[in-house]
Design an enzyme around this catalytic site. Structure first.
Site, PDB file in Angstrom:
ATOM      1  N   ASP A   1       0.849  -1.193   0.000  1.00  0.00           N
ATOM      2  CA  ASP A   1       0.000   0.000   0.000  1.00  0.00           C
ATOM      3  C   ASP A   1       0.883   1.240   0.000  1.00  0.00           C
ATOM      4  OD1 ASP A   1      -2.744  -1.031   0.160  1.00  0.00           O
ATOM      5  OD2 ASP A   1      -2.106  -1.868   2.074  1.00  0.00           O
TER       6      ASP A   1
ATOM      7  N   ASP B   1     -10.617  -4.894  -1.246  1.00  0.00           N
ATOM      8  CA  ASP B   1      -9.631  -4.464  -0.261  1.00  0.00           C
ATOM      9  C   ASP B   1     -10.309  -3.543   0.741  1.00  0.00           C
ATOM     10  OD1 ASP B   1      -7.472  -3.597   1.176  1.00  0.00           O
ATOM     11  OD2 ASP B   1      -6.461  -2.611  -0.497  1.00  0.00           O
TER      12      ASP B   1
END
Length: 231
Positions: free
Chosen positions: A43, A183
């Site tokens: 991320d 997600d």
């Protein structure tokens, strides 16, 4: 065989390393590999598109030799285009850009493919699926965010499931070769919904790292429940 959409594509478990100990990221990558995950998500946050700062390409590159698993870079950054090559050079085989940050999304996806990586688009919860309808031919994956990006440990937004179903139907009807990833807030309690709607790549972070029985148990349980959602 289930008649649910997208069941021809394998379930892939792709943990985010965001909850890991940042001082031991290489060890975390090895532990996830040993636990049986299918790929690893990084991320990447810039402090502008989202409030936090996380990993640069050098950090990712430093972990590249710790596993042969696919690395995917989820670019939560305001202007991804100038630095796309740095994530590919760092060893990311899949690069995800946010539709909300790309002025010319079609061009950006094409550039990622020209660099030799898989190309993917992420959609925030408030972004309609129509934003990706006409670039699906360039997508190896669409990421439907099931939380607002920028923080781990958020609550799953179940109203994203119709968005998953819509995109999966377009993919099937038009013959595209494209995964759907979800997600945000994905755990054993929430995974059935998005997989039942057509997702086949499952990101999990906080839930997986907090499993008292360990990463291996977390991966096995999540995979079992995801597969059962297709039955």
């Amino acid at each position: 065989m289930s008649d649910r959409p997208g069941t021809d594509r394998p379930i892939l478990i792709a943990p985010s390393v965001l909850p890991a100990d940042f001082s031991r990221l290489g060890d975390a990558v090895e532990a996830l590999d040993e636990a049986g995950v299918d790929r690893i998500q990084w991320d990447v946050m810039d402090g502008r598109f989202v409030p936090n700062l996380t990993f640069g390409p050098d950090v990712i590159a430093s972990c590249r030799d710790r596993t042969e698993l696919l690395f995917e870079a989820h670019l939560m950054v305001e202007d991804p285009d100038p630095l796309l090559h740095t994530w590919v050079d760092a060893g990311c085989g899949l690069v995800i850009v946010h539709a909300e940050t790309c002025r010319h999304l079609h061009r950006t996806l094409g550039r990622i493919k020209d660099l030799g990586a898989g190309a993917a688009v992420a959609l925030n919860p408030s972004t309609p699926p129509e934003v990706v309808e006409h670039v699906l031919d360039l997508c190896d994956m669409v990421l439907v965010m099931t939380v607002n990006p920028g923080f781990g440990g958020q609550r799953y937004i179940d109203t994203m499931e119709p968005k998953v179903a819509t995109i999966r139907r377009w993919i099937i009807d038009r013959g595209h070769d494209c995964d759907i990833e979800v997600d945000g807030g994905i755990s054993p309690d929430t995974v059935r919904g998005p997989v039942g709607a057509g997702a086949n790549v499952v990101i999990s972070g906080s839930s997986m790292f907090k499993d008292p029985a360990g990463l291996g148990h977390a991966v096995d349980e999540l995979r079992r429940l995801a597969e059962a959602a297709r039955a």
